[in-house]
Design a protein around this motif. Structure first.
Motif, PDB file in Angstrom:
ATOM      1  N   THR A   1       7.291 -12.984  -1.423  1.00  0.00           N
ATOM      2  CA  THR A   1       6.276 -11.935  -1.440  1.00  0.00           C
ATOM      3  C   THR A   1       6.042 -11.437  -2.858  1.00  0.00           C
ATOM      4  O   THR A   1       6.765 -11.791  -3.802  1.00  0.00           O
TER       5      THR A   1
ATOM      6  N   VAL B   1       6.003  -8.272  -5.574  1.00  0.00           N
ATOM      7  CA  VAL B   1       6.718  -7.017  -5.779  1.00  0.00           C
ATOM      8  C   VAL B   1       5.995  -6.204  -6.841  1.00  0.00           C
ATOM      9  O   VAL B   1       5.281  -6.754  -7.706  1.00  0.00           O
TER      10      VAL B   1
ATOM     11  N   SER C   1       1.325  -5.914  -9.396  1.00  0.00           N
ATOM     12  CA  SER C   1       1.902  -6.725  -8.327  1.00  0.00           C
ATOM     13  C   SER C   1       2.077  -8.153  -8.829  1.00  0.00           C
ATOM     14  O   SER C   1       1.112  -8.801  -9.227  1.00  0.00           O
TER      15      SER C   1
ATOM     16  N   LEU D   1      10.529   0.068  -5.108  1.00  0.00           N
ATOM     17  CA  LEU D   1      10.785  -0.200  -3.697  1.00  0.00           C
ATOM     18  C   LEU D   1      10.030   0.809  -2.849  1.00  0.00           C
ATOM     19  O   LEU D   1      10.148   2.023  -3.055  1.00  0.00           O
ATOM     20  N   ALA D   2       9.257   0.303  -1.899  1.00  0.00           N
ATOM     21  CA  ALA D   2       8.543   1.174  -0.976  1.00  0.00           C
ATOM     22  C   ALA D   2       9.445   1.519   0.204  1.00  0.00           C
ATOM     23  O   ALA D   2      10.364   0.765   0.530  1.00  0.00           O
TER      24      ALA D   2
ATOM     25  N   GLU E   1      11.067  -1.096   2.760  1.00  0.00           N
ATOM     26  CA  GLU E   1      10.866  -2.434   2.191  1.00  0.00           C
ATOM     27  C   GLU E   1      12.173  -3.208   2.105  1.00  0.00           C
ATOM     28  O   GLU E   1      13.237  -2.656   1.818  1.00  0.00           O
TER      29      GLU E   1
ATOM     30  N   ARG F   1      17.865  -3.308   2.783  1.00  0.00           N
ATOM     31  CA  ARG F   1      16.590  -2.649   3.081  1.00  0.00           C
ATOM     32  C   ARG F   1      16.647  -1.193   2.633  1.00  0.00           C
ATOM     33  O   ARG F   1      17.621  -0.489   2.896  1.00  0.00           O
TER      34      ARG F   1
END
Length: 718
Positions: free
Chosen positions: A210, A212, A222, A236-237, A240, A279
């Motif tokens: 993905t 980041v 991104s 970090l969302a 995520e 996570r």
């Protein structure tokens, strides 16, 4: 490589090199693991030896390339099986018409015999090619096996048949060649498809590619995760999945169960290191500095180590392989001796060749090849009826010889969810009042312990009577809420209560329950209650462990959780303290497992268990297992609890008894048949029918396993 014979050929050739101590070739991942002196393990030395066998060495391939290679090999076998079945059907039909005398004249029989030969040639020249290639390579490696016998039997049947046709005889043996190829292709395709599943465990370890969020040129951009290197800052969302190893620049809640096996998330402070695969559970974005990019992450190292474990384990050396190891050279010797022997006794060249061909056909160990797989399939079918899915039926043989059984803790021996074990409150507070206050205090919290308290308080008090007007929370320590009636409630740890200057009476803490997660509750009057929460064992844990211990297995629990929680659970399920190992990393789990008496069985459910599932001789995933654990395990339980482990061990022992019986019957057949065919004339067709009869006896014996009632308990070590 197209089959396990190829892997054994490479192993056999490299083991004879001076200075080589150990060699193992893992067929599904095409991985060579070799140890020895520096001179013996030079790439140039190994590559030249392998090249002479017809193979080649290359860099360790990515998992996606291995999938493509294995899919191509499966298509390779499938195409040959389709050709063999299509053309072989007409060859067999023509042969049946000749043998049954259903044709009107000898001239028509001769034409049909030529037709039989014509349809057999695509089968012999195309479908049988893998057997000739494997047979030649195993001969070069001085490890002749079933492929050599099959190749000689097929080629001999064709040459004898062509010679007979040339002389005008219709007693041809093209059907013999076709039957050998098609039957063995079916077996090889099943074996190949079954063994390909080993790569899926490596797939499950891989994180998605993905994008980041990276801070570059004073702005957040991104970028693909593969373009991010050490030293960069990423964001970090909330919720995520962490894609890279890094050091946090702020504090936040992290779910580390994938590596530690801890049942609760941990609160990390700034400066602490986290790993890819964890996570982020915080409510707002969190920044970290990358410490390892793709290929250097801890998860990547786990994947590489898992490959090494797979390669070092090698393929199961079945009893059938050991029997075929001496049967093949013996059959070749007898066939070569039969030809001059028949000539010496006055037989013609035609009869002598037919006699030698019959020896080869009789010796083809089809029954030996079916003995173990058929029993394995019957055993796996019985296991499925009991709610156990066997991904590799061949694992049953190893399961029957298991000596050590190791369990993960969280999610395997436990439910994976905390619940209230005990509570104590100040005078005048009953359970109903405590539940009512708790349901309001923990409402809306995402903390696992708060959610466990919400479930407990909802048992008798499902509806909130008060609403929260204000919530103040200190992550990882506690929360303070104001209700609509003006009352204040506080829920948190004892250390947080002390910093909030809330006096705790002596009865607020019970040292006997130090192993449990402790939650304090207070109201306007001060300390209200203390609740102790634990991850409870699954319903059948104690009973199953007792059965295993009674059956004289060495049973252990290996966990990444705290020592207190592990010891408490061990006592609850009946394990001795010295059999409970706590605070073990995934790598330490695998090393400890390999130190146990082998063969070993490991039962685990998480990403942190995949290495142990690979290091064990057999791995089992419980019902709630992660995808990584399911793909890395040889079997999966389809019902809650661990009782299926006990049932599977019982089925495995009965399956192994059937395997031994089948091998005895097939060995007896081959021994007697070889003696008879040398002493008296047996046409190749009769030899094929005898071979089919021996295979049928093995099949019927294996069917007894499917018809019988399953054994729910193991009866001790095999």
């Amino acid at each position: 490589m197209w089959c396990t014979s190829c892997a054994l050929a490479v192993e056999g050739a490299l083991k004879r090199l001076d200075g080589v101590r150990d060699v193992s070739v893992h067929y599904p991942s095409a991985t060579l693991c070799i140890s020895g002196t520096p001179a013996a393990t030079q790439l140039s030395v190994i590559a030249s030896k392998v090249k002479r066998l017809g193979y080649r060495l290359s860099e360790l391939e990515p998992v996606i390339d291995a999938h493509a290679r294995l899919e191509e090999e499966s298509r390779y076998l499938t195409l040959r099986l389709m050709v063999g079945s299509l053309f072989g059907m007409w060859t067999m039909l023509a042969s049946i018409l000749i043998y049954a005398g259903a044709l009107p004249s000898e001239q028509v029989e001769l034409v049909v015999a030529w037709v039989s030969g014509a349809f057999s040639f695509p089968v012999v020249l195309f479908a049988g090619l893998p057997f000739y290639r494997a047979g030649w390579r195993t001969l070069l490696a001085k490890r002749p096996g079933m492929d050599v016998l099959i190749s000689l039997g097929v080629i001999g049947a064709v040459f004898v048949s062509v010679g007979l046709l040339w002389r005008g005889s219709t007693e041809v043996y093209f059907d013999t060649a076709v039957m050998l190829i098609v039957l063995l292709l079916v077996g090889r395709l099943m074996e190949t498809l079954c063994r390909h599943r080993g790569l899926k465990a490596l797939d499950a370890l891989a994180l998605p590619d993905t994008n980041v969020s990276v801070f570059q040129n004073d702005t957040w951009r991104s970028l693909p995760v593969r373009e991010v290197s050490a030293g960069m800052r990423t964001e970090l969302a909330p919720g995520e999945l962490v894609a890279l190893d890094g050091i946090l620049e702020g504090a936040g809640w992290i779910d580390t169960a994938s590596f530690t096996g801890e049942s609760l998330p941990r609160h990390f402070n700034a400066g602490q290191k986290i790993y890819a695969g964890c996570r982020y559970l915080g409510a707002s974005p969190l920044v970290m500095q990358v410490s390892a990019g793709v290929g250097q992450r801890r998860l990547d190292r786990l994947c590489d180590e898992m490959r090494r474990y797979q390669a070092k384990k090698g393929e199961l050396q079945k009893l059938a392989d050991r029997f075929a190891a001496w049967l093949s050279p013996l059959a070749l010797l007898l066939a070569f001796l039969t030809l001059p022997g028949a000539l010496l006794f006055g037989l013609g060249w035609e009869d002598a060749f037919v006699r030698a061909l019959s020896v080869l056909v009789v010796a083809c160990p089809c029954a030996v090849g079916l003995a173990v797989p058929l029993a394995s399939l019957a055993g796996s079918g019985q296991a499925m009826q009991q709610g156990i899915a066997l991904r590799d039926p061949a694992a049953l043989e190893t399961l029957a010889r298991i000596r050590s059984v190791a369990f993960d803790k969280t999610g395997t021996l436990t439910t994976g969810m905390h619940s209230v074990l005990h509570w104590q409150a100040r005078d005048g507070v009953d359970e109903h009042m405590l539940q009512r206050k708790l349901s309001a205090a923990v409402a809306g919290s995402e903390h696992p312990l708060a959610q466990a308290l919400a479930r407990w308080s909802a048992n008798q008090h499902g509806q909130l009577t008060e609403q929260c007007l204000e919530v103040s929370e200190t992550p990882g320590e506690g929360r303070r809420v104001q209700l609509s009636n003006g009352e204040w409630l506080m829920v948190g740890s004892a250390s947080w209560f002390t910093r909030q200057q809330i006096a705790l009476p002596s009865k607020a803490e019970d040292t006997a329950l130090a192993f449990a997660s402790q939650v304090m509750v207070a109201d306007d009057k001060g300390w209200l209650a203390t609740l102790y929460l634990t991850d409870q064992p699954v319903g059948d844990a104690a009973k199953s462990v007792m059965r295993l211990v009674d059956a004289e297995y060495l049973v252990a629990m290996i966990s990444g959780d705290r020592q207190g929680a592990v010891s408490w659970l061990g006592e609850r399920v009946g394990l001795a303290r010295e059999a409970c190992y706590a605070q073990r990393s995934p790598e330490a789990k695998a090393r400890l497992l390999q130190a146990l008496p082998s063969p070993t069985l490991y039962v685990g459910d998480g990403l942190n268990d995949t290495l142990s599932l690979a290091a064990a001789d057999v791995g089992i995933a419980p019902l709630s297992a992660s995808e990584a654990a399911r793909e890395g395990a040889s079997a999966q339980l389809m019902t809650p609890g661990i009782g299926g482990v006990v049932i599977l061990l019982g089925i495995a022992k009965r399956t192994r008894r059937i395997m031994v019986q089948n091998l005895f019957f097939s060995a007896l057949y081959n021994t007697l048949a070889l003696g008879l065919v040398v002493l008296m004339a047996i046409p190749p067709l009769v030899a094929v029918l005898a071979m089919a009869a021996s295979s049928l006896s093995v099949t019927l014996n294996a069917a007894r396993l499917a018809w019988a009632e399953p054994e729910s308990e193991p009866d001790g070590k095999a």
